[in-house]
Design an enzyme around this catalytic site. Sequence first.
Site, PDB file in Angstrom:
ATOM      1  N   HIS A 162       0.904  -1.279   0.292  1.00 26.47           N
ATOM      2  CA  HIS A 162      -0.021   0.208   0.080  1.00 26.47           C
ATOM      3  C   HIS A 162       1.020   1.143  -0.173  1.00 26.47           C
ATOM      4  O   HIS A 162       2.007   1.329   0.035  1.00 26.47           O
ATOM      5  CB  HIS A 162      -0.913  -0.006   1.181  1.00 26.47           C
ATOM      6  N   GLU A 163       0.346   2.276  -0.393  1.00 32.21           N
ATOM      7  CA  GLU A 163       1.277   3.970  -0.483  1.00 32.21           C
ATOM      8  C   GLU A 163       2.445   3.553   0.910  1.00 32.21           C
ATOM      9  O   GLU A 163       3.106   4.347   0.534  1.00 32.21           O
ATOM     10  CB  GLU A 163       0.425   4.943   0.051  1.00 32.21           C
ATOM     11  N   HIS A 194       3.861   1.336   2.114  1.00 33.89           N
ATOM     12  CA  HIS A 194       5.178   0.329   1.767  1.00 33.89           C
ATOM     13  C   HIS A 194       6.341   1.334   0.600  1.00 33.89           C
ATOM     14  O   HIS A 194       7.342   1.381   1.047  1.00 33.89           O
ATOM     15  CB  HIS A 194       4.946  -0.416   1.228  1.00 33.89           C
ATOM     16  N   GLN A 222       7.869 -14.394  12.836  1.00 31.77           N
ATOM     17  CA  GLN A 222       7.212 -13.063  13.740  1.00 31.77           C
ATOM     18  C   GLN A 222       5.847 -13.567  13.337  1.00 31.77           C
ATOM     19  O   GLN A 222       5.405 -12.272  14.247  1.00 31.77           O
ATOM     20  CB  GLN A 222       7.562 -12.002  13.218  1.00 31.77           C
ATOM     21  N   ASP A 273       5.460   0.855  12.929  1.00 34.78           N
ATOM     22  CA  ASP A 273       5.837  -0.310  13.787  1.00 34.78           C
ATOM     23  C   ASP A 273       6.618   0.528  14.812  1.00 34.78           C
ATOM     24  O   ASP A 273       7.652   0.180  14.358  1.00 34.78           O
ATOM     25  CB  ASP A 273       6.060  -1.102  12.708  1.00 34.78           C
TER      26      ASP A 273
HETATM   27  P1  AMP Z   1       5.041  -5.142   6.744  1.00 36.21           P
HETATM   28  O1  AMP Z   1       4.655  -5.155   5.408  1.00 36.21           O
HETATM   29  O2  AMP Z   1       3.526  -4.705   6.964  1.00 36.21           O
HETATM   30  O3  AMP Z   1       5.788  -5.752   7.564  1.00 36.21           O
HETATM   31  O4  AMP Z   1       5.910  -3.320   6.607  1.00 36.21           O
HETATM   32  C1  AMP Z   1       6.628  -2.820   6.521  1.00 36.21           C
HETATM   33  C2  AMP Z   1       7.368  -1.602   6.391  1.00 36.21           C
HETATM   34  O5  AMP Z   1       6.388  -0.608   5.915  1.00 36.21           O
HETATM   35  C3  AMP Z   1       8.061  -1.834   7.956  1.00 36.21           C
HETATM   36  O6  AMP Z   1       9.041  -0.284   8.387  1.00 36.21           O
HETATM   37  C4  AMP Z   1       6.351  -0.504   8.846  1.00 36.21           C
HETATM   38  O7  AMP Z   1       6.796   0.030   9.198  1.00 36.21           O
HETATM   39  C5  AMP Z   1       5.937   0.011   7.236  1.00 36.21           C
HETATM   40  N1  AMP Z   1       4.654   0.502   6.593  1.00 36.21           N
HETATM   41  C6  AMP Z   1       3.786  -0.863   7.127  1.00 36.21           C
HETATM   42  N2  AMP Z   1       2.082   0.727   7.006  1.00 36.21           N
HETATM   43  C7  AMP Z   1       2.874   1.702   7.099  1.00 36.21           C
HETATM   44  C8  AMP Z   1       2.211   2.871   7.044  1.00 36.21           C
HETATM   45  N3  AMP Z   1       1.186   3.274   6.767  1.00 36.21           N
HETATM   46  N4  AMP Z   1       2.887   4.031   6.508  1.00 36.21           N
HETATM   47  C9  AMP Z   1       4.240   4.035   6.502  1.00 36.21           C
HETATM   48  N5  AMP Z   1       4.903   2.761   7.016  1.00 36.21           N
HETATM   49  C10 AMP Z   1       4.352   2.047   7.168  1.00 36.21           C
END
Ligand code: AMP
Length: 276
Positions: free
Chosen positions: A30-31, A33, A57, A146
């Site tokens: 999503h935006e 990432h 995890q 996070d």
């Molecule tokens: P994930 O795929 O959920 O493990 O997230 C991968 C990376 O994207 C991590 O560093 C998250 O903190 C970041 N991330 C996830 N959601 C968001 C968001 N809404 N805004 C900014 N970064 C995000």
Amino acid sequence: MRIVRDVASVRAAVAGAGRVGLVPTMGAFHEGHLSLVRAARAACDLVVVWLFVNPTQFNEAADLAAYPRDEERDAALAAACGADVLFAPTVEEVYPAGHATTVTVAGIADVLEGAQRPGHFAGVATVVAKMFNMVGPDVAFFGAKDAQQVAVVRRMVADLDLPVEIEVLPTVREPDGLAMSSRNVRLGPDDRRRATALHRGLSAARDAVAAGLRDPVAVAAVVERTLAGEGLTAEYIAVVDPGSFAPVASVDLPALVALAVRVGPVRLIDNMVVTP
Ligand code: AMP
């Protein structure tokens, strides 16, 4: 953009590159990432996006099974944002038979998310340490959404002398304030509407602190009331030091309000810095 699946190939892809940026993800882009990929593109000579739904995890098998996956779509989006390499290893590549080493971070990884999700941060720290060793980035990009993950990774990088800079980008939100998350697609229409209470509650807490509220229990109660308005109860609402995640006795310096809430079938987390 090249898609690679093994350590030898990713090392060959980054060999001789200038500044290497790594964006760790579990996919379902999503935006949030994509903001990390764009920041890496702007700051680095070579951008590696790591795409791996890390089983260690997840502390709930159902959450792992329901986690959305669409590599083809993710690859197209990463390429459009300027990624050079998509590193999408198999579980066997990351955890070959006989894998027996775990990285645990004491203290900061044991509270809040760590307390609610036993083993979660050991899984995160281990896979992040492994990806840093596999890819060898100069800088890695993480999202403030996070926040505790960032604090755990920073602690690990300092303690293990890992030669990686950590960049943190702001949380990207939907127009109604809900923090973007790969899990949001599992919210039904009513739960999706109720989920806006997380951001509304955090914003109310931020405004209350700006107006003079200092007692962290009262700050948490502001959030709690907003959630209750939607029939929601938090797993935790914590007012902590943004670096150490230690509870604060009084909000006299900028503090982080962090929370986790189950909304229907989905467990959501969010946070906001509150400044006196
Ligand atoms: P994930 O795929 O959920 O493990 O997230 C991968 C990376 O994207 C991590 O560093 C998250 O903190 C970041 N991330 C996830 N959601 C968001 C968001 N809404 N805004 C900014 N970064 C995000």
